[in-house]
Design an enzyme around this catalytic site. Structure first.
Site, mmCIF file in Angstrom:
data_model
loop_
_atom_site.group_PDB
_atom_site.id
_atom_site.type_symbol
_atom_site.label_atom_id
_atom_site.label_comp_id
_atom_site.label_asym_id
_atom_site.label_seq_id
_atom_site.Cartn_x
_atom_site.Cartn_y
_atom_site.Cartn_z
ATOM 1 N N ASP A 187 -5.879 -3.245 -19.033
ATOM 2 C CA ASP A 187 -5.951 -3.434 -20.594
ATOM 3 C C ASP A 187 -7.269 -3.163 -21.089
ATOM 4 O O ASP A 187 -7.380 -2.822 -22.168
ATOM 5 C CB ASP A 187 -5.757 -5.111 -20.700
ATOM 6 C CG ASP A 187 -4.201 -5.474 -20.156
ATOM 7 O OD1 ASP A 187 -3.225 -4.925 -20.346
ATOM 8 O OD2 ASP A 187 -4.438 -6.796 -19.491
ATOM 9 N N HIS A 245 -1.982 -11.069 -19.409
ATOM 10 C CA HIS A 245 -1.559 -9.631 -19.234
ATOM 11 C C HIS A 245 -0.024 -9.535 -19.518
ATOM 12 O O HIS A 245 0.736 -9.444 -18.584
ATOM 13 C CB HIS A 245 -1.687 -9.126 -17.888
ATOM 14 C CG HIS A 245 -1.405 -7.954 -17.486
ATOM 15 N ND1 HIS A 245 -1.955 -6.907 -18.189
ATOM 16 C CD2 HIS A 245 -0.500 -7.346 -16.711
ATOM 17 C CE1 HIS A 245 -1.512 -5.759 -17.765
ATOM 18 N NE2 HIS A 245 -0.448 -5.936 -16.768
ATOM 19 N N ALA A 249 0.694 -1.463 -0.003
ATOM 20 C CA ALA A 249 -0.041 -0.052 0.033
ATOM 21 C C ALA A 249 1.070 1.322 -0.141
ATOM 22 O O ALA A 249 0.373 2.350 -0.193
ATOM 23 C CB ALA A 249 -0.880 0.109 1.330
ATOM 24 N N ILE A 271 -2.514 -8.000 -8.471
ATOM 25 C CA ILE A 271 -1.978 -6.951 -9.589
ATOM 26 C C ILE A 271 -0.505 -7.018 -9.931
ATOM 27 O O ILE A 271 0.032 -6.873 -11.099
ATOM 28 C CB ILE A 271 -1.982 -5.676 -8.840
ATOM 29 C CG1 ILE A 271 -3.732 -5.210 -8.813
ATOM 30 C CG2 ILE A 271 -1.391 -4.553 -9.505
ATOM 31 C CD1 ILE A 271 -4.093 -4.022 -8.045
ATOM 32 N N GLY A 320 0.199 1.524 -4.867
ATOM 33 C CA GLY A 320 -0.716 1.101 -3.558
ATOM 34 C C GLY A 320 -1.331 2.514 -3.026
ATOM 35 O O GLY A 320 -2.387 2.493 -2.549
HETATM 36 N N1 LIG Z 1 -1.646 -5.885 -13.406
HETATM 37 C C1 LIG Z 1 -1.379 -4.790 -13.984
HETATM 38 O O1 LIG Z 1 -1.815 -4.471 -14.931
HETATM 39 C C2 LIG Z 1 -0.271 -4.038 -13.237
HETATM 40 C C3 LIG Z 1 0.815 -4.465 -12.557
HETATM 41 N N2 LIG Z 1 1.969 -3.860 -12.063
HETATM 42 C C4 LIG Z 1 2.642 -4.226 -11.078
HETATM 43 O O2 LIG Z 1 2.515 -3.879 -9.748
HETATM 44 C C5 LIG Z 1 3.576 -4.142 -9.083
HETATM 45 C C6 LIG Z 1 3.885 -2.956 -8.145
HETATM 46 O O3 LIG Z 1 4.006 -1.695 -8.907
HETATM 47 P P1 LIG Z 1 4.470 -0.274 -8.424
HETATM 48 O O4 LIG Z 1 3.212 -0.208 -7.313
HETATM 49 O O5 LIG Z 1 4.770 0.533 -9.316
HETATM 50 O O6 LIG Z 1 5.819 -0.757 -7.454
HETATM 51 P P2 LIG Z 1 6.444 0.049 -6.022
HETATM 52 O O7 LIG Z 1 7.878 -0.313 -6.123
HETATM 53 O O8 LIG Z 1 6.074 1.786 -6.454
HETATM 54 O O9 LIG Z 1 5.520 -0.358 -5.047
HETATM 55 C C7 LIG Z 1 5.677 -1.705 -4.718
HETATM 56 C C8 LIG Z 1 5.323 -1.916 -3.121
HETATM 57 O O10 LIG Z 1 5.379 -3.286 -2.738
HETATM 58 C C9 LIG Z 1 5.960 -3.075 -1.466
HETATM 59 N N3 LIG Z 1 6.375 -4.468 -0.993
HETATM 60 C C10 LIG Z 1 7.666 -5.110 -1.612
HETATM 61 N N4 LIG Z 1 7.512 -6.323 -0.888
HETATM 62 C C11 LIG Z 1 6.569 -6.557 0.036
HETATM 63 C C12 LIG Z 1 6.039 -7.509 0.633
HETATM 64 N N5 LIG Z 1 6.582 -8.667 0.931
HETATM 65 N N6 LIG Z 1 4.939 -7.200 1.245
HETATM 66 C C13 LIG Z 1 4.257 -6.074 1.268
HETATM 67 N N7 LIG Z 1 4.734 -5.083 0.340
HETATM 68 C C14 LIG Z 1 5.869 -5.204 -0.443
HETATM 69 C C15 LIG Z 1 7.169 -1.945 -1.482
HETATM 70 O O11 LIG Z 1 7.683 -1.908 -0.268
HETATM 71 C C16 LIG Z 1 6.473 -0.970 -2.449
HETATM 72 O O12 LIG Z 1 5.998 -0.092 -1.667
HETATM 73 C C17 LIG Z 1 4.608 -4.524 -10.020
HETATM 74 O O13 LIG Z 1 4.765 -5.734 -10.038
HETATM 75 C C18 LIG Z 1 4.161 -3.919 -11.236
HETATM 76 O O14 LIG Z 1 4.790 -4.768 -12.264
HETATM 77 C C19 LIG Z 1 1.804 -2.509 -12.622
HETATM 78 C C20 LIG Z 1 0.922 -1.905 -13.374
HETATM 79 C C21 LIG Z 1 -0.058 -2.490 -13.822
HETATM 80 O O1 LIG Z 2 4.031 -2.732 -18.074
HETATM 81 C C1 LIG Z 2 4.239 -3.121 -16.936
HETATM 82 O O2 LIG Z 2 5.300 -3.335 -16.375
HETATM 83 C C2 LIG Z 2 3.193 -2.721 -15.821
HETATM 84 C C3 LIG Z 2 1.807 -3.502 -16.405
HETATM 85 O O3 LIG Z 2 1.620 -4.577 -16.207
HETATM 86 C C4 LIG Z 2 1.062 -2.606 -17.280
HETATM 87 O O4 LIG Z 2 1.096 -1.130 -17.202
HETATM 88 O O5 LIG Z 2 0.122 -3.044 -18.012
#
Ligand SMILES: NC(=O)C1=CN([C@@H]2O[C@H](COP(=O)(O)OP(=O)(O)OC[C@H]3O[C@@H](n4cnc5c(N)ncnc54)[C@H](O)[C@@H]3O)[C@@H](O)[C@H]2O)C=CC1
Ligand SMILES: O=C([O-])CC(=O)C(=O)O
Length: 343
Positions: free
Chosen positions: A175, A202, A34, A142, A39
Protein backbone atom coordinates in the site's frame (compact mmCIF):
# COMPACT_ATOMS: atom_id res chain seq x y z
CA UNK A 1 25.82 -16.24 16.04
CA UNK A 2 28.13 -13.66 14.45
CA UNK A 3 30.47 -14.43 11.60
CA UNK A 4 33.03 -11.93 10.49
CA UNK A 5 32.59 -11.26 6.81
CA UNK A 6 34.10 -7.80 6.65
CA UNK A 7 37.24 -8.93 4.80
CA UNK A 8 35.52 -11.49 2.59
CA UNK A 9 34.04 -10.84 -0.86
CA UNK A 10 30.61 -10.82 0.79
CA UNK A 11 31.86 -8.29 3.34
CA UNK A 12 33.16 -5.95 0.62
CA UNK A 13 29.82 -6.29 -1.13
CA UNK A 14 28.07 -5.33 2.13
CA UNK A 15 30.28 -2.30 2.60
CA UNK A 16 29.54 -1.16 -0.97
CA UNK A 17 25.80 -1.56 -0.28
CA UNK A 18 26.02 0.62 2.84
CA UNK A 19 25.70 -2.20 5.36
CA UNK A 20 29.02 -1.21 6.90
CA UNK A 21 29.65 -3.32 9.96
CA UNK A 22 32.67 -5.20 11.28
CA UNK A 23 30.62 -8.36 11.41
CA UNK A 24 27.22 -9.24 10.06
CA UNK A 25 25.08 -11.66 12.06
CA UNK A 26 23.98 -14.90 10.50
CA UNK A 27 20.27 -14.65 9.76
CA UNK A 28 17.98 -17.40 8.58
CA UNK A 29 14.87 -16.39 6.62
CA UNK A 30 12.10 -18.74 5.50
CA UNK A 31 9.55 -18.07 2.77
CA UNK A 32 6.42 -20.22 3.18
CA UNK A 33 4.60 -20.47 -0.14
CA UNK A 34 7.91 -20.00 -1.95
CA UNK A 35 6.87 -21.68 -5.21
CA UNK A 36 3.96 -19.28 -5.78
CA UNK A 37 3.51 -16.09 -7.77
CA UNK A 38 4.84 -13.94 -4.91
CA UNK A 39 7.05 -16.64 -3.41
CA UNK A 40 9.37 -17.08 -6.39
CA UNK A 41 10.36 -13.45 -7.01
CA UNK A 42 10.46 -12.88 -3.23
CA UNK A 43 12.86 -15.83 -2.93
CA UNK A 44 15.09 -14.18 -5.53
CA UNK A 45 14.96 -10.79 -3.78
CA UNK A 46 15.77 -12.37 -0.40
CA UNK A 47 18.67 -14.23 -2.05
CA UNK A 48 19.92 -10.79 -3.18
CA UNK A 49 19.73 -9.44 0.39
CA UNK A 50 23.22 -9.45 1.94
CA UNK A 51 21.77 -9.62 5.46
CA UNK A 52 20.50 -13.16 4.83
CA UNK A 53 22.88 -16.06 5.43
CA UNK A 54 20.40 -18.96 5.07
CA UNK A 55 17.27 -18.95 2.96
CA UNK A 56 14.69 -21.72 3.43
CA UNK A 57 12.11 -22.03 0.66
CA UNK A 58 9.04 -24.03 1.72
CA UNK A 59 5.89 -24.95 -0.20
CA UNK A 60 3.60 -27.94 -0.62
CA UNK A 61 5.14 -28.50 -4.10
CA UNK A 62 7.92 -27.41 -6.47
CA UNK A 63 10.37 -25.83 -4.03
CA UNK A 64 13.37 -28.07 -4.88
CA UNK A 65 13.37 -26.55 -8.38
CA UNK A 66 12.95 -22.98 -7.16
CA UNK A 67 15.73 -23.46 -4.60
CA UNK A 68 18.14 -25.05 -7.11
CA UNK A 69 17.49 -22.16 -9.49
CA UNK A 70 17.84 -19.31 -6.96
CA UNK A 71 20.85 -20.96 -5.31
CA UNK A 72 23.05 -20.28 -8.37
CA UNK A 73 22.82 -16.52 -7.83
CA UNK A 74 26.15 -15.05 -6.65
CA UNK A 75 25.28 -13.83 -3.16
CA UNK A 76 26.05 -14.74 0.44
CA UNK A 77 23.13 -16.94 1.45
CA UNK A 78 22.81 -20.70 1.19
CA UNK A 79 19.43 -21.72 -0.20
CA UNK A 80 17.52 -24.91 0.61
CA UNK A 81 14.14 -26.07 -0.67
CA UNK A 82 11.68 -27.90 1.55
CA UNK A 83 8.53 -29.54 0.30
CA UNK A 84 5.53 -30.89 2.21
CA UNK A 85 4.66 -30.87 5.88
CA UNK A 86 7.30 -33.45 6.77
CA UNK A 87 9.98 -30.89 5.93
CA UNK A 88 8.37 -27.86 7.59
CA UNK A 89 10.31 -28.42 10.82
CA UNK A 90 13.66 -28.30 8.98
CA UNK A 91 12.56 -25.23 7.04
CA UNK A 92 11.62 -23.34 10.21
CA UNK A 93 14.23 -24.34 12.77
CA UNK A 94 16.61 -21.48 13.55
CA UNK A 95 14.61 -18.87 11.60
CA UNK A 96 14.92 -15.20 12.49
CA UNK A 97 12.25 -14.06 10.02
CA UNK A 98 9.43 -16.09 8.46
CA UNK A 99 7.61 -14.58 5.48
CA UNK A 100 4.20 -16.08 4.64
CA UNK A 101 2.81 -15.61 1.13
CA UNK A 102 1.12 -19.06 1.20
CA UNK A 103 -2.49 -19.10 0.13
CA UNK A 104 -4.86 -18.50 -2.73
CA UNK A 105 -5.04 -15.15 -4.54
CA UNK A 106 -8.16 -13.27 -5.73
CA UNK A 107 -9.83 -13.48 -9.11
CA UNK A 108 -11.86 -10.59 -10.62
CA UNK A 109 -15.11 -10.03 -8.73
CA UNK A 110 -13.77 -11.40 -5.44
CA UNK A 111 -12.92 -9.44 -2.30
CA UNK A 112 -10.00 -10.37 -0.10
CA UNK A 113 -12.54 -11.66 2.44
CA UNK A 114 -13.60 -14.31 -0.09
CA UNK A 115 -10.16 -15.89 0.48
CA UNK A 116 -10.78 -16.25 4.21
CA UNK A 117 -12.01 -19.83 4.35
CA UNK A 118 -9.05 -21.36 2.50
CA UNK A 119 -6.28 -19.04 3.64
CA UNK A 120 -7.25 -19.01 7.33
CA UNK A 121 -6.73 -22.77 7.45
CA UNK A 122 -3.37 -22.53 5.64
CA UNK A 123 -2.14 -19.74 7.91
CA UNK A 124 -3.33 -21.54 11.01
CA UNK A 125 -1.35 -24.67 10.13
CA UNK A 126 1.81 -22.73 9.29
CA UNK A 127 1.61 -20.61 12.45
CA UNK A 128 1.16 -23.70 14.62
CA UNK A 129 4.43 -24.98 13.12
CA UNK A 130 6.14 -21.62 13.70
CA UNK A 131 5.03 -21.74 17.36
CA UNK A 132 6.64 -25.17 17.64
CA UNK A 133 9.86 -24.80 15.65
CA UNK A 134 10.83 -21.09 15.69
CA UNK A 135 8.70 -19.33 18.32
CA UNK A 136 11.06 -16.34 18.44
CA UNK A 137 10.99 -15.55 14.73
CA UNK A 138 9.49 -12.35 13.37
CA UNK A 139 6.46 -13.32 11.27
CA UNK A 140 5.70 -11.27 8.13
CA UNK A 141 2.13 -12.15 7.11
CA UNK A 142 1.36 -11.52 3.44
CA UNK A 143 -1.52 -14.02 2.95
CA UNK A 144 -4.91 -12.38 2.57
CA UNK A 145 -7.13 -11.19 4.06
CA UNK A 146 -4.33 -9.63 6.13
CA UNK A 147 -6.93 -7.90 8.34
CA UNK A 148 -8.00 -11.41 9.45
CA UNK A 149 -4.93 -13.62 8.97
CA UNK A 150 -2.93 -11.52 11.46
CA UNK A 151 -5.52 -11.87 14.28
CA UNK A 152 -5.76 -15.59 13.45
CA UNK A 153 -1.98 -15.95 13.73
CA UNK A 154 -2.12 -14.12 17.09
CA UNK A 155 -4.77 -16.57 18.34
CA UNK A 156 -2.70 -19.59 17.25
CA UNK A 157 0.38 -18.20 19.01
CA UNK A 158 -1.64 -17.38 22.16
CA UNK A 159 -2.98 -20.93 22.33
CA UNK A 160 0.56 -22.25 21.91
CA UNK A 161 1.79 -19.88 24.64
CA UNK A 162 4.30 -18.22 22.31
CA UNK A 163 2.50 -15.00 21.36
CA UNK A 164 4.69 -11.93 21.37
CA UNK A 165 2.90 -8.94 19.88
CA UNK A 166 6.26 -7.42 18.98
CA UNK A 167 6.92 -10.23 16.51
CA UNK A 168 3.78 -10.43 14.41
CA UNK A 169 3.40 -8.16 11.37
CA UNK A 170 0.79 -7.84 8.66
CA UNK A 171 2.68 -6.75 5.56
CA UNK A 172 1.02 -3.58 4.23
CA UNK A 173 4.14 -2.28 2.49
CA UNK A 174 2.54 -2.68 -0.95
CA UNK A 175 0.00 0.00 0.00
CA UNK A 176 2.91 2.33 0.81
CA UNK A 177 4.69 1.37 -2.43
CA UNK A 178 1.54 2.20 -4.42
CA UNK A 179 0.83 5.43 -2.54
CA UNK A 180 4.40 6.59 -3.24
CA UNK A 181 4.18 5.76 -6.95
CA UNK A 182 0.81 7.42 -7.46
CA UNK A 183 1.76 10.51 -5.41
CA UNK A 184 5.11 10.89 -7.22
CA UNK A 185 3.26 10.82 -10.56
CA UNK A 186 0.78 13.50 -9.52
CA UNK A 187 3.29 15.67 -7.63
CA UNK A 188 5.90 15.30 -10.40
CA UNK A 189 8.42 14.24 -7.77
CA UNK A 190 11.19 11.67 -7.98
CA UNK A 191 9.59 8.56 -6.44
CA UNK A 192 12.87 7.70 -4.70
CA UNK A 193 12.49 10.89 -2.61
CA UNK A 194 8.80 10.33 -1.78
CA UNK A 195 7.42 9.16 1.55
CA UNK A 196 3.75 8.50 2.33
CA UNK A 197 2.55 6.75 5.49
CA UNK A 198 -0.39 4.37 4.95
CA UNK A 199 -2.36 3.37 8.05
CA UNK A 200 -5.47 1.32 8.88
CA UNK A 201 -5.69 -2.09 7.28
CA UNK A 202 -5.21 -3.90 4.00
CA UNK A 203 -8.60 -4.03 2.30
CA UNK A 204 -10.53 -1.36 0.37
CA UNK A 205 -11.53 1.57 2.52
CA UNK A 206 -9.52 0.34 5.50
CA UNK A 207 -6.39 1.37 3.52
CA UNK A 208 -5.73 4.96 4.60
CA UNK A 209 -2.89 6.77 2.83
CA UNK A 210 -1.99 9.95 4.72
CA UNK A 211 -1.14 12.25 1.82
CA UNK A 212 -1.26 15.27 4.14
CA UNK A 213 1.99 13.88 5.63
CA UNK A 214 3.54 13.02 2.25
CA UNK A 215 6.98 14.38 1.51
CA UNK A 216 8.09 16.26 -0.50
CA UNK A 217 5.10 18.57 0.03
CA UNK A 218 3.14 19.25 -3.15
CA UNK A 219 -0.02 21.07 -1.98
CA UNK A 220 -2.22 19.04 -4.31
CA UNK A 221 -5.89 20.05 -4.56
CA UNK A 222 -8.48 18.10 -2.54
CA UNK A 223 -9.87 16.31 -5.61
CA UNK A 224 -6.40 14.99 -6.47
CA UNK A 225 -5.95 13.74 -2.89
CA UNK A 226 -9.33 11.97 -3.04
CA UNK A 227 -8.45 10.37 -6.39
CA UNK A 228 -5.02 9.27 -5.09
CA UNK A 229 -6.65 7.82 -1.96
CA UNK A 230 -9.18 5.86 -4.00
CA UNK A 231 -6.52 4.57 -6.40
CA UNK A 232 -4.35 3.41 -3.47
CA UNK A 233 -7.34 1.69 -1.84
CA UNK A 234 -8.21 -0.03 -5.13
CA UNK A 235 -4.61 -0.78 -6.14
CA UNK A 236 -4.97 -4.53 -5.55
CA UNK A 237 -8.19 -4.66 -7.56
CA UNK A 238 -6.55 -2.69 -10.39
CA UNK A 239 -3.96 -5.50 -10.71
CA UNK A 240 -6.49 -8.33 -10.21
CA UNK A 241 -8.60 -6.93 -13.07
CA UNK A 242 -5.61 -6.35 -15.35
CA UNK A 243 -4.47 -9.95 -14.76
CA UNK A 244 -7.98 -11.06 -15.72
CA UNK A 245 -8.18 -14.29 -13.75
CA UNK A 246 -4.45 -15.05 -13.54
CA UNK A 247 -4.09 -13.91 -9.93
CA UNK A 248 -3.24 -10.72 -8.08
CA UNK A 249 -0.13 -8.60 -7.54
CA UNK A 250 2.96 -10.80 -7.36
CA UNK A 251 5.98 -8.83 -8.59
CA UNK A 252 5.21 -5.55 -6.81
CA UNK A 253 4.25 -7.60 -3.73
CA UNK A 254 7.54 -9.46 -3.82
CA UNK A 255 9.30 -6.07 -4.01
CA UNK A 256 7.23 -4.77 -1.09
CA UNK A 257 7.73 -7.97 0.93
CA UNK A 258 11.48 -7.77 0.38
CA UNK A 259 11.55 -4.15 1.60
CA UNK A 260 9.66 -5.09 4.75
CA UNK A 261 11.75 -8.18 5.49
CA UNK A 262 14.93 -6.13 4.98
CA UNK A 263 13.62 -3.59 7.51
CA UNK A 264 12.95 -6.41 10.00
CA UNK A 265 16.49 -7.77 9.52
CA UNK A 266 18.02 -4.31 9.94
CA UNK A 267 16.01 -3.85 13.14
CA UNK A 268 17.17 -7.23 14.47
CA UNK A 269 20.75 -6.27 13.65
CA UNK A 270 20.45 -3.08 15.70
CA UNK A 271 20.35 -0.55 12.85
CA UNK A 272 18.77 2.58 14.40
CA UNK A 273 15.64 4.39 13.16
CA UNK A 274 14.18 1.67 10.98
CA UNK A 275 10.57 2.70 10.46
CA UNK A 276 7.98 1.02 8.20
CA UNK A 277 4.19 0.90 8.19
CA UNK A 278 2.73 -2.44 9.30
CA UNK A 279 -0.52 -3.96 10.58
CA UNK A 280 0.32 -4.83 14.19
CA UNK A 281 -1.24 -5.15 17.63
CA UNK A 282 -1.95 -1.56 18.52
CA UNK A 283 -3.42 0.92 20.97
CA UNK A 284 -3.32 3.78 18.47
CA UNK A 285 -7.11 3.45 17.98
CA UNK A 286 -9.74 1.41 19.81
CA UNK A 287 -9.04 -1.48 17.42
CA UNK A 288 -6.79 -4.34 18.58
CA UNK A 289 -4.83 -4.43 15.31
CA UNK A 290 -4.13 -1.41 13.15
CA UNK A 291 -1.49 -0.42 10.62
CA UNK A 292 0.66 2.57 11.39
CA UNK A 293 4.31 3.52 11.35
CA UNK A 294 6.31 1.08 13.47
CA UNK A 295 9.88 1.44 14.70
CA UNK A 296 11.72 -1.87 14.31
CA UNK A 297 14.41 -3.05 16.65
CA UNK A 298 16.28 -6.02 18.06
CA UNK A 299 13.06 -7.62 19.37
CA UNK A 300 10.76 -6.70 16.50
CA UNK A 301 8.36 -3.83 17.20
CA UNK A 302 10.16 -1.24 19.31
CA UNK A 303 7.46 1.42 19.06
CA UNK A 304 4.02 1.60 17.47
CA UNK A 305 3.90 5.20 16.37
CA UNK A 306 0.80 7.39 16.41
CA UNK A 307 -1.04 8.63 13.36
CA UNK A 308 0.26 12.19 13.53
CA UNK A 309 -1.87 15.18 12.47
CA UNK A 310 -4.69 14.20 10.08
CA UNK A 311 -6.46 16.46 7.59
CA UNK A 312 -10.26 16.78 7.93
CA UNK A 313 -10.66 14.41 4.98
CA UNK A 314 -8.29 11.85 6.55
CA UNK A 315 -10.11 12.11 9.87
CA UNK A 316 -13.40 11.39 8.13
CA UNK A 317 -12.09 8.37 6.16
CA UNK A 318 -10.36 7.03 9.27
CA UNK A 319 -13.64 7.13 11.22
CA UNK A 320 -15.40 5.26 8.40
CA UNK A 321 -12.61 2.68 8.28
CA UNK A 322 -12.71 2.15 12.05
CA UNK A 323 -16.47 1.57 11.75
CA UNK A 324 -15.90 -1.03 9.03
CA UNK A 325 -13.20 -2.69 11.12
CA UNK A 326 -15.41 -2.78 14.20
CA UNK A 327 -18.17 -4.47 12.22
CA UNK A 328 -15.68 -6.94 10.72
CA UNK A 329 -14.03 -7.57 14.09
CA UNK A 330 -17.14 -9.30 15.37
CA UNK A 331 -17.04 -11.67 12.40
CA UNK A 332 -13.26 -12.13 12.76
CA UNK A 333 -13.83 -13.02 16.40
CA UNK A 334 -16.58 -15.40 15.39
CA UNK A 335 -14.36 -16.93 12.72
CA UNK A 336 -11.39 -17.33 14.99
CA UNK A 337 -13.36 -18.88 17.79
CA UNK A 338 -15.94 -20.89 15.91
CA UNK A 339 -14.90 -21.57 12.34
CA UNK A 340 -11.21 -22.15 12.83
CA UNK A 341 -10.33 -24.74 15.42
CA UNK A 342 -7.27 -23.30 17.09
CA UNK A 343 -4.99 -26.09 18.35
N1 LIG B 1 -0.39 -8.45 1.75
C1 LIG B 1 -0.45 -8.02 0.50
O1 LIG B 1 -0.28 -6.83 0.23
C2 LIG B 1 -0.71 -8.98 -0.60
C3 LIG B 1 -1.13 -10.26 -0.33
N2 LIG B 1 -1.34 -11.15 -1.33
C4 LIG B 1 -1.79 -12.50 -0.97
O2 LIG B 1 -0.69 -13.42 -1.00
C5 LIG B 1 -1.18 -14.75 -1.16
C6 LIG B 1 -0.37 -15.49 -2.21
O3 LIG B 1 -0.53 -14.93 -3.48
P1 LIG B 1 0.21 -15.57 -4.77
O4 LIG B 1 1.61 -15.84 -4.48
O5 LIG B 1 -0.16 -14.72 -5.92
O6 LIG B 1 -0.57 -16.97 -4.88
P2 LIG B 1 -0.08 -18.30 -5.61
O7 LIG B 1 -1.26 -19.20 -5.73
O8 LIG B 1 0.65 -17.97 -6.87
O9 LIG B 1 0.97 -18.92 -4.59
C7 LIG B 1 0.60 -19.37 -3.34
C8 LIG B 1 1.53 -20.51 -2.97
O10 LIG B 1 1.14 -20.95 -1.67
C9 LIG B 1 1.34 -22.34 -1.67
N3 LIG B 1 0.63 -22.98 -0.58
C10 LIG B 1 -0.67 -23.32 -0.46
N4 LIG B 1 -0.90 -23.93 0.71
C11 LIG B 1 0.28 -23.96 1.36
C12 LIG B 1 0.70 -24.47 2.61
N5 LIG B 1 -0.15 -25.07 3.45
N6 LIG B 1 1.99 -24.34 2.94
C13 LIG B 1 2.86 -23.73 2.12
N7 LIG B 1 2.53 -23.24 0.93
C14 LIG B 1 1.26 -23.35 0.55
C15 LIG B 1 0.88 -22.82 -3.04
O11 LIG B 1 1.38 -24.10 -3.35
C16 LIG B 1 1.45 -21.71 -3.92
O12 LIG B 1 2.73 -22.04 -4.41
C17 LIG B 1 -2.65 -14.59 -1.51
O13 LIG B 1 -3.42 -14.84 -0.36
C18 LIG B 1 -2.79 -13.13 -1.91
O14 LIG B 1 -4.08 -12.62 -1.73
C19 LIG B 1 -1.12 -10.82 -2.64
C20 LIG B 1 -0.67 -9.56 -2.97
C21 LIG B 1 -0.49 -8.52 -1.98
O1 LIG C 1 -5.70 -7.35 -4.09
C1 LIG C 1 -5.36 -8.51 -3.79
O2 LIG C 1 -6.11 -9.48 -3.75
C2 LIG C 1 -3.92 -8.72 -3.45
C3 LIG C 1 -3.50 -7.64 -2.55
O3 LIG C 1 -3.72 -7.71 -1.36
C4 LIG C 1 -2.95 -6.43 -3.14
O4 LIG C 1 -2.54 -6.42 -4.30
O5 LIG C 1 -2.93 -5.42 -2.42
Amino acid sequence: MFRSVARSAAGKHLLRRGYATESVPDRKVAVLGAAGGIGQPLALLMKLNPLVSRLALYDIANTPGVAADVNHVNTRSEVAGYVGEDQLKQALEGCDVVIIPAGVPRKPGMTRDDLFNINAGIVKGLCAAIAKYCPNALVNMISNPVNSTVPIAAEVFKKAGTYDEKKLFGVTTLDVVRAKTFYAGKAKANVADVNVPVVGGHAGITILPLFSQATPKANLPEEDIKALTKRTQDGGTEVVEAKAGKGSATLSMAYAGAIFADACLKGLNGVPDVVECSFVQSTVTELPFFASKVRLGKNGVEEVMGLGPLSDYEQAVTSVAIGVFTLAASSIGFAVVNRIAIP
